[in-house]
Design an enzyme around this catalytic site. Structure first.
Site, PDB file in Angstrom:
ATOM      1  N   THR A  67      -7.264   7.068  -1.385  1.00 38.27           N
ATOM      2  CA  THR A  67      -6.173   8.345  -1.603  1.00 38.27           C
ATOM      3  C   THR A  67      -6.352   9.036  -0.348  1.00 38.27           C
ATOM      4  O   THR A  67      -7.463   9.389  -0.139  1.00 38.27           O
ATOM      5  CB  THR A  67      -6.806   8.819  -2.803  1.00 38.27           C
ATOM      6  OG1 THR A  67      -6.724   7.784  -4.008  1.00 38.27           O
ATOM      7  CG2 THR A  67      -5.622   9.834  -3.197  1.00 38.27           C
ATOM      8  N   THR A  80     -11.110  11.367  -4.941  1.00 35.44           N
ATOM      9  CA  THR A  80     -10.595   9.883  -4.454  1.00 35.44           C
ATOM     10  C   THR A  80     -11.639   8.924  -5.242  1.00 35.44           C
ATOM     11  O   THR A  80     -12.708   9.403  -5.601  1.00 35.44           O
ATOM     12  CB  THR A  80     -10.780   9.846  -2.774  1.00 35.44           C
ATOM     13  OG1 THR A  80     -10.494   8.557  -2.334  1.00 35.44           O
ATOM     14  CG2 THR A  80     -12.192  10.346  -2.496  1.00 35.44           C
ATOM     15  N   GLY A  81     -11.078   7.662  -5.103  1.00 33.59           N
ATOM     16  CA  GLY A  81     -12.274   6.689  -5.611  1.00 33.59           C
ATOM     17  C   GLY A  81     -11.462   6.108  -6.768  1.00 33.59           C
ATOM     18  O   GLY A  81     -10.187   6.195  -7.070  1.00 33.59           O
ATOM     19  N   SER A 136      -3.623   2.036   1.619  1.00 38.34           N
ATOM     20  CA  SER A 136      -4.028   2.767   0.551  1.00 38.34           C
ATOM     21  C   SER A 136      -3.040   3.963   0.314  1.00 38.34           C
ATOM     22  O   SER A 136      -3.324   4.429  -0.928  1.00 38.34           O
ATOM     23  CB  SER A 136      -5.462   3.153   0.677  1.00 38.34           C
ATOM     24  OG  SER A 136      -5.373   3.970   1.659  1.00 38.34           O
ATOM     25  N   THR A 184      -1.511   8.311  -3.186  1.00 36.46           N
ATOM     26  CA  THR A 184      -1.941   7.019  -3.239  1.00 36.46           C
ATOM     27  C   THR A 184      -0.818   5.895  -3.617  1.00 36.46           C
ATOM     28  O   THR A 184      -0.032   6.086  -4.163  1.00 36.46           O
ATOM     29  CB  THR A 184      -3.184   6.824  -4.159  1.00 36.46           C
ATOM     30  OG1 THR A 184      -4.073   5.753  -3.898  1.00 36.46           O
ATOM     31  CG2 THR A 184      -2.937   6.940  -5.353  1.00 36.46           C
ATOM     32  N   ARG A 227      -0.229  -0.032 -13.813  1.00 33.87           N
ATOM     33  CA  ARG A 227      -1.613   0.858 -13.801  1.00 33.87           C
ATOM     34  C   ARG A 227      -1.374   2.022 -12.984  1.00 33.87           C
ATOM     35  O   ARG A 227      -0.795   2.030 -11.917  1.00 33.87           O
ATOM     36  CB  ARG A 227      -2.615  -0.009 -13.191  1.00 33.87           C
ATOM     37  CG  ARG A 227      -3.945   0.349 -13.048  1.00 33.87           C
ATOM     38  CD  ARG A 227      -4.236   1.355 -11.796  1.00 33.87           C
ATOM     39  NE  ARG A 227      -5.591   1.880 -11.629  1.00 33.87           N
ATOM     40  CZ  ARG A 227      -5.851   2.665 -10.871  1.00 33.87           C
ATOM     41  NH1 ARG A 227      -5.112   2.997  -9.827  1.00 33.87           N
ATOM     42  NH2 ARG A 227      -7.087   3.111 -10.611  1.00 33.87           N
TER      43      ARG A 227
HETATM   44  N1  GLY Z   1      -7.959   7.249  -6.825  1.00 37.07           N
HETATM   45  C1  GLY Z   1      -6.758   6.281  -6.901  1.00 37.07           C
HETATM   46  C2  GLY Z   1      -6.428   5.527  -7.706  1.00 37.07           C
HETATM   47  O1  GLY Z   1      -7.495   5.336  -8.687  1.00 37.07           O
HETATM   48  O2  GLY Z   1      -5.599   5.047  -7.971  1.00 37.07           O
END
Ligand code: GLY
Length: 329
Positions: free
Chosen positions: A189, A240-241, A87, A207, A217
């Site tokens: 992340t 994070t998330g 990740s 991340t 994206r």
């Molecule tokens: N929190 C990492 C992302 O959505 O890319």
């Protein structure tokens, strides 16, 4: 994972003194709350299990009178360079075209910040983000421009798609279902916040983003105010998330503003999580975790779902802590 490990009182973490200076400039504009711990405690906090290795590197810097900025950069670099994590950095899950694209940002105690997004073939995007902050008049570089800048700064080209992450991507290709899950491995992340011995705050966030995302994206992690925000007069926050949900409420900036308005780091994190939950009708695939650290070293955390955890390191402790949450699985 619901573990709570404690690696307390090892000599590596026992040598720090507490700081009682008032290095932050304008406390008269942000007077401490009556109940607040007014001793500035050097502190490092970072997201998920991999925060333990990040904090360990960060703490070595804090302990030897280094800056919070150096601490957070050194810490998250360890995670970026670990090919076993899927990740962050090398070994990160690729996009649906099989390309690993990385996002990162960093912010110091003077509201200076730098970020990179959609960066390929560079192992440590946080260091490129720092160079954007220090070597350019800009805040963010993306894609090919960010890569070219990194190479000009002497940072080597590196293939980031490991054999393992390529195998996982090829497995995903069999269905190519575009329902990328977040946090499936109990980490994503890495966001890190630090308060140093001089009373200064800094933060970093890095991340590889959502696994098998659409090409191009970018989530919250490189967006100052979403994945990270630092204001030395108040505190710092990182997220994070699911990045889209965090960007929609400017999660980290709002957490800092809530602290400025008098909320504790804990209450500020919970309020941001409440706000995200209010703004989304369907929470089924939306996990978000928030961390906050105020200028005295008080910390807070909150998440939508259970299983979010964070690493907390201070003079006398180095531990993984389970975050409070709103919904059980
Ligand atoms: N929190 C990492 C992302 O959505 O890319």
């Amino acid at each position: 994972m619901k573990t709570r490990r404690n690696f307390i009182k090892s000599s590596a973490f026992g040598a720090m003194g507490v700081i009682t200076t008032s290095a932050c400039s304008s406390e008269k504009n942000n007077p401490p709350r009556a109940t607040e711990n007014l001793v500035r405690k050097p502190t490092v906090i970072s997201t998920w299990n991999h925060g333990m290795q990040s904090n360990e590197a960060s703490w070595k810097i804090i302990e030897s009178n280094g800056t919070a900025l150096d601490a957070v950069e050194s810490g998250v670099r360890v995670v970026e360079s670990d090919p076993t994590g899927h990740s962050v950095g090398i070994g990160g899950a690729p996009d649906r075209d099989g390309k690993v694209t990385l996002d990162a940002c960093i912010m110091n105690h003077q509201n200076k910040c730098g970020a990179v997004a959609f960066l390929e073939n560079i192992e440590n995007p946080v260091t490129v983000a720092r160079k954007v902050m220090e070597e350019t008049p800009h805040v963010m570089l993306v894609g090919e421009g960010a890569y070219r800048f990194a190479r000009e700064q002497g940072i080597p080209h590196q293939n980031l798609l490991t054999a393992e992450s390529e195998k996982m991507w090829k497995e995903w290709l069999k269905t190519s279902q575009y329902e990328p899950e977040i946090n499936v491995e109990n980490h994503d992340t890495i966001g890190a916040l630090a308060l140093d011995r001089f009373g200064n705050l800094a933060g970093a966030c890095t991340t590889s983003g959502m696994a098998y995302k659409m090409r191009g994206r970018v989530g919250d992690s490189p967006i100052i105010g979403a994945g990270l925000f630092v204001d030395n007069e108040v505190g710092a926050a990182c997220a994070t998330g699911l990045g889209e949900a965090i960007v929609r409420v400017a999660g980290s900036a709002v957490a800092v503003e809530l602290m400025r308005a008098g909320k504790s780091p804990q209450d500020a994190c919970e309020e941001v999580i409440n706000r995200i939950m209010e703004k989304h009708d369907d929470l089924e695939n939306i996990q978000v975790g928030l961390l906050a650290l105020d200028k005295f070293g008080n910390v807070g955390a909150h998440s939508i779902y259970e299983n979010f955890n964070y690493a907390l390191t201070r003079q006398d402790r180095h531990e993984l802590v389970d975050s409070p949450f709103k919904i059980s699985y």
